[in-house]
Design a protein around this motif. Structure first.
Motif, mmCIF file in Angstrom:
data_model
loop_
_atom_site.group_PDB
_atom_site.id
_atom_site.type_symbol
_atom_site.label_atom_id
_atom_site.label_comp_id
_atom_site.label_asym_id
_atom_site.label_seq_id
_atom_site.Cartn_x
_atom_site.Cartn_y
_atom_site.Cartn_z
ATOM 1 N N VAL A 104 8.855 3.228 27.417
ATOM 2 C CA VAL A 104 10.216 3.086 27.337
ATOM 3 C C VAL A 104 10.896 3.298 26.462
ATOM 4 C CG1 VAL A 104 12.339 2.069 28.752
ATOM 5 C CG2 VAL A 104 10.069 2.126 29.724
ATOM 6 N N VAL A 105 11.692 4.481 26.156
ATOM 7 C CA VAL A 105 12.503 4.753 24.792
ATOM 8 C C VAL A 105 13.887 4.617 24.815
ATOM 9 C CG1 VAL A 105 10.699 6.132 23.738
ATOM 10 C CG2 VAL A 105 12.612 7.084 25.089
ATOM 11 N N ALA A 106 14.539 4.468 26.021
ATOM 12 C CA ALA A 106 15.911 4.271 26.311
ATOM 13 C C ALA A 106 16.191 3.790 27.551
ATOM 14 C CB ALA A 106 16.576 5.592 26.107
ATOM 15 N N ALA A 107 17.353 2.966 27.658
ATOM 16 C CA ALA A 107 17.715 2.048 28.897
ATOM 17 C C ALA A 107 19.295 2.094 28.954
ATOM 18 C CB ALA A 107 16.901 0.722 28.892
ATOM 19 N N ALA A 108 19.628 2.348 30.048
ATOM 20 C CA ALA A 108 21.100 2.244 30.406
ATOM 21 C C ALA A 108 21.610 1.472 31.687
ATOM 22 C CB ALA A 108 21.917 3.540 30.257
ATOM 23 N N THR A 109 22.539 0.858 31.777
ATOM 24 C CA THR A 109 23.006 0.174 33.111
ATOM 25 C C THR A 109 24.505 0.389 33.155
ATOM 26 O OG1 THR A 109 23.295 -1.988 32.106
ATOM 27 C CG2 THR A 109 21.091 -1.522 33.005
ATOM 28 N N ASP A 110 24.980 0.298 34.309
ATOM 29 C CA ASP A 110 26.345 0.253 34.618
ATOM 30 C C ASP A 110 26.568 -0.131 36.036
ATOM 31 O OD1 ASP A 110 29.172 0.650 33.930
ATOM 32 O OD2 ASP A 110 29.133 2.546 34.636
ATOM 33 N N GLY A 111 27.808 -0.591 36.187
ATOM 34 C CA GLY A 111 28.507 -1.413 37.738
ATOM 35 C C GLY A 111 29.566 -0.550 37.845
ATOM 36 N N ALA A 112 30.065 -0.713 39.209
ATOM 37 C CA ALA A 112 31.343 -0.121 39.784
ATOM 38 C C ALA A 112 31.730 -0.840 40.869
ATOM 39 C CB ALA A 112 31.166 1.370 40.034
ATOM 40 N N CYS A 113 32.973 -0.740 40.957
ATOM 41 C CA CYS A 113 33.578 -1.450 42.362
ATOM 42 C C CYS A 113 34.670 -0.957 42.794
ATOM 43 C CB CYS A 113 33.729 -3.103 42.026
ATOM 44 S SG CYS A 113 34.220 -3.962 43.517
ATOM 45 N N SER A 114 35.008 -0.700 43.977
ATOM 46 C CA SER A 114 35.935 0.022 44.590
ATOM 47 C C SER A 114 37.184 -1.337 45.123
ATOM 48 C CB SER A 114 35.620 0.873 45.736
ATOM 49 O OG SER A 114 34.789 2.039 45.347
ATOM 50 N N LEU A 167 13.701 0.010 21.176
ATOM 51 C CA LEU A 167 14.402 0.102 22.411
ATOM 52 C C LEU A 167 15.408 -1.031 22.643
ATOM 53 C CD1 LEU A 167 14.681 1.039 25.459
ATOM 54 C CD2 LEU A 167 13.227 -0.794 26.070
ATOM 55 N N THR A 168 16.755 -0.368 23.222
ATOM 56 C CA THR A 168 17.744 -1.534 23.471
ATOM 57 C C THR A 168 18.437 -0.891 24.858
ATOM 58 O OG1 THR A 168 19.557 0.286 22.533
ATOM 59 C CG2 THR A 168 18.460 -1.091 20.987
ATOM 60 N N LEU A 169 19.257 -2.035 25.348
ATOM 61 C CA LEU A 169 19.837 -1.858 26.658
ATOM 62 C C LEU A 169 21.174 -1.339 26.331
ATOM 63 C CD1 LEU A 169 19.794 -4.130 29.610
ATOM 64 C CD2 LEU A 169 21.558 -2.502 29.232
ATOM 65 N N ARG A 170 21.634 -0.093 26.665
ATOM 66 C CA ARG A 170 23.072 0.641 26.397
ATOM 67 C C ARG A 170 23.932 0.145 27.634
ATOM 68 N NH1 ARG A 170 23.113 3.812 22.307
ATOM 69 N NH2 ARG A 170 24.724 5.396 23.078
ATOM 70 N N THR A 171 25.123 -0.298 27.261
ATOM 71 C CA THR A 171 25.766 -0.931 28.442
ATOM 72 C C THR A 171 27.445 -0.533 27.714
ATOM 73 O OG1 THR A 171 26.687 -2.628 29.958
ATOM 74 C CG2 THR A 171 25.783 -3.352 27.740
ATOM 75 N N ASP A 172 28.267 -0.306 28.836
ATOM 76 C CA ASP A 172 29.576 -0.322 28.440
ATOM 77 C C ASP A 172 30.371 -1.782 28.769
ATOM 78 O OD1 ASP A 172 29.965 -0.259 31.077
ATOM 79 O OD2 ASP A 172 30.673 1.776 30.843
#
Length: 260
Positions: free
Chosen positions: A8-18, A73-78
């Motif tokens: 695994v060379v790249a990882a990203a996550t995100d969350g959302a809420c209405s 590898l890093t976990l990319r997140t906002d």
């Protein structure tokens, strides 16, 4: 099967809420050495944006624990909430018996404790500004928003070809768009390409260098293919030149033509 995809060379996550609180969604993305992508996510009927950010990171770290990982590898997140919580706040919370500095119980304690158990010392977190043109961040945002709206996005899986990947992106966007969306709106794959081209232009203008992994994300080519390059080469309207060990820089080219 995992061995054939490489690390695994790249990882990203995100969350959302209405509504926050309200219906929520989370999303995670893994990019492998051979260029394949794995996407997954989920829905929660009553939650908050912060819980969805934590849930996404937890699910991704648990998945990563069983996979070979590239050393860069890093976990990319906002989510600064996620980064600050794991990076600095958690030590104090644990010392105080999972209480804040004000003596109140830590919110989302169940997820923080699970993240503490799931964290991987070789996978640091990297902050990326949301909606800034980062392809993987934009993609997980798109999936998480779709889940928060009660939609079932089509997700990419290892083995899917470029056409399937483009169809997945298009399907998520078309479901999330209101019925009154103008017919002349650009196709989703073209919008994604434009985002990458704009990012490449900013990188070239600013003189920023890229690691090999970051370059693979930008041009969407397998890391193994890029590792074999040692001379300048052309990608669309840019000349890509090596500037040291595992570092590359983009320069605007007057006569652009894509070479692979």
């Amino acid at each position: 099967m995992a061995e054939s995809r490489g690390r695994v060379v790249a990882a990203a996550t995100d969350g959302a809420c209405s509504g926050n609180p309200g219906p929520g969604g989370w999303a995670a993305l893994l990019r492998y050495e051979d260029g394949s992508v794995e996407e997954f996510g989920g829905h929660d009927g009553a939650t908050t944006n912060n819980r969805m950010e934590l849930k996404a990171a937890l699910e991704l770290l648990q998945r990563l624990s069983d996979l070979p990982r590239h050393p860069d590898l890093t976990l990319r997140t906002d989510s600064k909430y996620l980064i600050d919580g794991l990076g600095s706040w958690m030590k104090g919370w644990k010392r105080k018996g999972w209480k804040t500095a004000a003596g109140k119980p830590v919110l989302n304690q169940d997820l923080w404790q699970a993240l503490d158990q799931a964290r991987l010392t070789d996978v640091p977190l990297t902050y990326v500004k949301g909606h800034s043109g980062d392809p993987d961040n934009d993609r997980v945002d798109q999936i998480a928003v779709a889940y928060s709206r009660g939609l079932q996005p089509s997700l990419r899986q290892p083995g899917d070809g470029p056409a399937a990947a483009a169809a997945s992106t298009s399907k998520v966007q078309s479901k999330a768009e209101p019925a009154s969306a103008p017919e002349e709106a650009a196709p989703a794959p073209l919008v994604g390409l434009l985002s990458r081209l704009e990012l490449a232009d900013r990188l070239a203008t600013g003189g920023y260098s890229l690691s090999l992994i970051e370059l693979a994300q930008l041009v969407e080519q397998p890391l193994r293919q890029l590792e074999s390059r040692s001379e300048p080469w052309r990608w669309r309207d840019w000349l890509v030149e090596p500037i040291g060990t595992d570092r590359w820089r983009l320069y605007r080219s007057e006569a652009g033509s894509e070479q692979t």
